[in-house]
Scaffold this motif. Structure first.
Motif, mmCIF file in Angstrom:
data_model
loop_
_atom_site.group_PDB
_atom_site.id
_atom_site.type_symbol
_atom_site.label_atom_id
_atom_site.label_comp_id
_atom_site.label_asym_id
_atom_site.label_seq_id
_atom_site.Cartn_x
_atom_site.Cartn_y
_atom_site.Cartn_z
ATOM 1 N N GLU A 140 19.004 -9.738 -6.989
ATOM 2 C CA GLU A 140 18.657 -8.623 -7.863
ATOM 3 C C GLU A 140 17.271 -8.087 -7.539
ATOM 4 O O GLU A 140 17.061 -6.873 -7.466
ATOM 5 C CB GLU A 140 18.733 -9.052 -9.330
ATOM 6 N N ARG A 141 16.311 -8.979 -7.348
ATOM 7 C CA ARG A 141 14.948 -8.521 -7.051
ATOM 8 C C ARG A 141 14.892 -7.817 -5.709
ATOM 9 O O ARG A 141 14.254 -6.753 -5.586
ATOM 10 C CB ARG A 141 13.981 -9.714 -7.073
ATOM 11 N N LEU A 142 15.551 -8.373 -4.700
ATOM 12 C CA LEU A 142 15.570 -7.716 -3.403
ATOM 13 C C LEU A 142 16.224 -6.346 -3.504
ATOM 14 O O LEU A 142 15.733 -5.360 -2.940
ATOM 15 C CB LEU A 142 16.321 -8.594 -2.395
ATOM 16 N N SER A 143 17.311 -6.251 -4.253
ATOM 17 C CA SER A 143 17.995 -4.966 -4.438
ATOM 18 C C SER A 143 17.108 -3.980 -5.174
ATOM 19 O O SER A 143 17.086 -2.783 -4.848
ATOM 20 C CB SER A 143 19.296 -5.178 -5.218
ATOM 21 N N GLN A 144 16.373 -4.462 -6.169
ATOM 22 C CA GLN A 144 15.474 -3.584 -6.915
ATOM 23 C C GLN A 144 14.401 -2.990 -6.004
ATOM 24 O O GLN A 144 14.138 -1.779 -6.048
ATOM 25 C CB GLN A 144 14.818 -4.354 -8.051
ATOM 26 N N ILE A 145 13.802 -3.819 -5.165
ATOM 27 C CA ILE A 145 12.770 -3.326 -4.250
ATOM 28 C C ILE A 145 13.367 -2.342 -3.251
ATOM 29 O O ILE A 145 12.797 -1.271 -2.988
ATOM 30 C CB ILE A 145 12.100 -4.501 -3.520
ATOM 31 N N GLN A 146 14.533 -2.686 -2.702
ATOM 32 C CA GLN A 146 15.181 -1.794 -1.736
ATOM 33 C C GLN A 146 15.456 -0.429 -2.349
ATOM 34 O O GLN A 146 15.296 0.608 -1.692
ATOM 35 C CB GLN A 146 16.489 -2.417 -1.246
ATOM 36 N N ALA A 147 15.877 -0.410 -3.613
ATOM 37 C CA ALA A 147 16.180 0.857 -4.280
ATOM 38 C C ALA A 147 14.908 1.609 -4.656
ATOM 39 O O ALA A 147 14.798 2.818 -4.409
ATOM 40 C CB ALA A 147 17.034 0.598 -5.523
ATOM 41 N N GLN A 148 13.952 0.919 -5.236
ATOM 42 C CA GLN A 148 12.726 1.576 -5.703
ATOM 43 C C GLN A 148 11.962 2.250 -4.573
ATOM 44 O O GLN A 148 11.321 3.278 -4.782
ATOM 45 C CB GLN A 148 11.829 0.567 -6.405
ATOM 46 N N PHE A 149 12.036 1.685 -3.368
ATOM 47 C CA PHE A 149 11.336 2.259 -2.225
ATOM 48 C C PHE A 149 12.293 2.953 -1.253
ATOM 49 O O PHE A 149 11.889 3.325 -0.148
ATOM 50 C CB PHE A 149 10.522 1.172 -1.514
ATOM 51 N N GLU A 150 13.536 3.113 -1.677
ATOM 52 C CA GLU A 150 14.552 3.855 -0.930
ATOM 53 C C GLU A 150 14.623 3.384 0.528
ATOM 54 O O GLU A 150 14.520 4.173 1.467
ATOM 55 C CB GLU A 150 14.306 5.348 -1.043
ATOM 56 N N LEU A 151 14.840 2.088 0.686
ATOM 57 C CA LEU A 151 14.928 1.482 2.008
ATOM 58 C C LEU A 151 16.359 1.449 2.534
ATOM 59 O O LEU A 151 16.588 0.979 3.659
ATOM 60 C CB LEU A 151 14.371 0.057 1.965
ATOM 61 N N VAL A 152 17.306 1.900 1.741
ATOM 62 C CA VAL A 152 18.727 1.859 2.097
ATOM 63 C C VAL A 152 19.358 3.214 1.766
ATOM 64 O O VAL A 152 18.767 4.032 1.057
ATOM 65 C CB VAL A 152 19.451 0.740 1.310
ATOM 66 N N PRO A 153 20.575 3.477 2.281
ATOM 67 C CA PRO A 153 21.256 4.734 1.943
ATOM 68 C C PRO A 153 21.475 4.878 0.438
ATOM 69 O O PRO A 153 21.617 3.886 -0.282
ATOM 70 C CB PRO A 153 22.593 4.615 2.684
ATOM 71 N N LYS A 154 21.525 6.122 -0.019
ATOM 72 C CA LYS A 154 21.687 6.385 -1.448
ATOM 73 C C LYS A 154 22.670 7.523 -1.678
ATOM 74 O O LYS A 154 23.000 8.289 -0.771
ATOM 75 C CB LYS A 154 20.352 6.746 -2.084
ATOM 76 N N GLU A 155 23.112 7.633 -2.908
ATOM 77 C CA GLU A 155 23.945 8.749 -3.361
ATOM 78 C C GLU A 155 23.308 9.301 -4.630
ATOM 79 O O GLU A 155 23.213 8.626 -5.633
ATOM 80 C CB GLU A 155 25.364 8.280 -3.647
ATOM 81 N N GLY A 156 22.863 10.531 -4.588
ATOM 82 C CA GLY A 156 22.193 11.119 -5.727
ATOM 83 C C GLY A 156 20.788 11.595 -5.360
ATOM 84 O O GLY A 156 20.425 11.633 -4.188
ATOM 85 N N THR A 164 0.817 -1.222 0.000
ATOM 86 C CA THR A 164 0.000 0.000 0.000
ATOM 87 C C THR A 164 0.847 1.266 0.000
ATOM 88 O O THR A 164 0.310 2.362 0.150
ATOM 89 C CB THR A 164 -0.925 0.008 1.223
ATOM 90 N N LYS A 165 2.162 1.116 -0.156
ATOM 91 C CA LYS A 165 3.045 2.282 -0.136
ATOM 92 C C LYS A 165 3.375 2.737 -1.552
ATOM 93 O O LYS A 165 3.392 1.946 -2.491
ATOM 94 C CB LYS A 165 4.329 1.967 0.644
ATOM 95 N N GLN A 166 3.657 4.014 -1.688
ATOM 96 C CA GLN A 166 3.973 4.597 -2.988
ATOM 97 C C GLN A 166 5.482 4.740 -3.149
ATOM 98 O O GLN A 166 6.152 5.316 -2.300
ATOM 99 C CB GLN A 166 3.312 5.970 -3.126
ATOM 100 N N SER A 167 6.004 4.210 -4.237
ATOM 101 C CA SER A 167 7.429 4.365 -4.524
ATOM 102 C C SER A 167 7.703 5.767 -5.054
ATOM 103 O O SER A 167 6.898 6.319 -5.808
ATOM 104 C CB SER A 167 7.855 3.330 -5.573
ATOM 105 N N PRO A 168 8.845 6.358 -4.685
ATOM 106 C CA PRO A 168 9.219 7.661 -5.261
ATOM 107 C C PRO A 168 9.332 7.608 -6.783
ATOM 108 O O PRO A 168 9.266 8.638 -7.448
ATOM 109 C CB PRO A 168 10.574 7.952 -4.617
ATOM 110 N N TYR A 169 9.504 6.400 -7.330
ATOM 111 C CA TYR A 169 9.642 6.242 -8.783
ATOM 112 C C TYR A 169 8.332 5.811 -9.445
ATOM 113 O O TYR A 169 8.310 5.499 -10.643
ATOM 114 C CB TYR A 169 10.726 5.206 -9.081
#
Length: 224
Positions: free
Chosen positions: A131-147, A92-97
């Motif tokens: 890869e799928r776990l990483s994709q979800i983590q990135a798409q919903f910004e669940l981990v630190p980022k640069e950019g 039910t959450k919205q991804s920033p992307y």
């Protein structure tokens, strides 16, 4: 770029907490035929009971390749459980992307199932899960980022935005030409190359080469 981009080998082989496998139930006459059909309940039926982490499970008598993969590589159960947990938590959450979580999951399952034809089934399954776990983590910004980091690409200087994520497999999400795509650092990339079925990014100092569909884009980073 940050040091986490250079830790892939350690993450790949020891970065995820594994579970133990003890006994195998051979009573099931029609085991699941594809990775996408292996539910936590099904894996519990075949494999998982509490056992000392130091004791290696005996998987010699398992003959079904898929079940053998899960028996011999318990991390597959862990990764599968993490993805399923996130699918529930993020439903039910919205991804920033603005991604379609369920649509992406179905697309991934189709690619994931092709591992049944791979010569190294276990590694194929593990990398697919990661890869799928990483994709979800990135798409919903669940981990630190640069950019996001602003680039201009090609002679017409089209804008592209790259955001790097400290996911289980280091990931990059590229926004270009009104679309969003992701790619992941591979085991042999040495921290500069990200690939997926839809995108390749080769990162250099203040520059990047992006393979997008049939285009190869030479991009320069803009000054902040």
């Amino acid at each position: 770029m940050n040091a986490w981009k250079f830790c892939l080998a350690a993450v790949l082989f020891s970065g995820v907490q594994t579970v133990s496998v003890a006994s195998i139930d051979f009573g099931e006459k029609n085991p699941p035929a594809k990775p996408s059909m292996v539910t936590p309940e099904m894996m519990a039926k075949y494999a998982i009971t509490k056992q000392s982490l130091d004791k290696k499970p005996n998987c010699n008598d398992v003959t079904v390749p898929l079940l053998q993969a899960y028996c011999e590589r318990p991390i597959l159960n862990t990764l599968d459980g993490q993805i399923r947990k996130l699918m529930v938590e993020l439903a039910t959450k919205q991804s920033p992307y603005n991604v379609d979580l369920q649509k992406d999951q179905q697309s991934w399952l189709s690619r994931h199932d092709t591992c049944m034809k791979d010569k190294d089934l276990k590694m194929c399954l593990e990398l697919s899960y990661m890869e799928r776990l990483s994709q979800i983590q990135a798409q919903f910004e669940l981990v630190p980022k640069e950019g996001p980091i602003h680039y201009q690409c090609g002679t017409d200087k089209q804008d592209a935005w790259l955001t790097f994520y400290a996911t289980i497999l280091p990931a990059v999400i590229v926004k270009y030409n009104g679309q969003v795509r992701s790619a992941f650092m591979g085991p042999l990339s040495r921290g500069v190359k990200y690939t997926s079925h839809e995108l390749t990014v080769i990162e250099r100092k203040k520059a990047a080469t992006i393979s997008w569909d049939d285009k190869t884009l030479e991009c320069q980073q803009l000054s902040n």
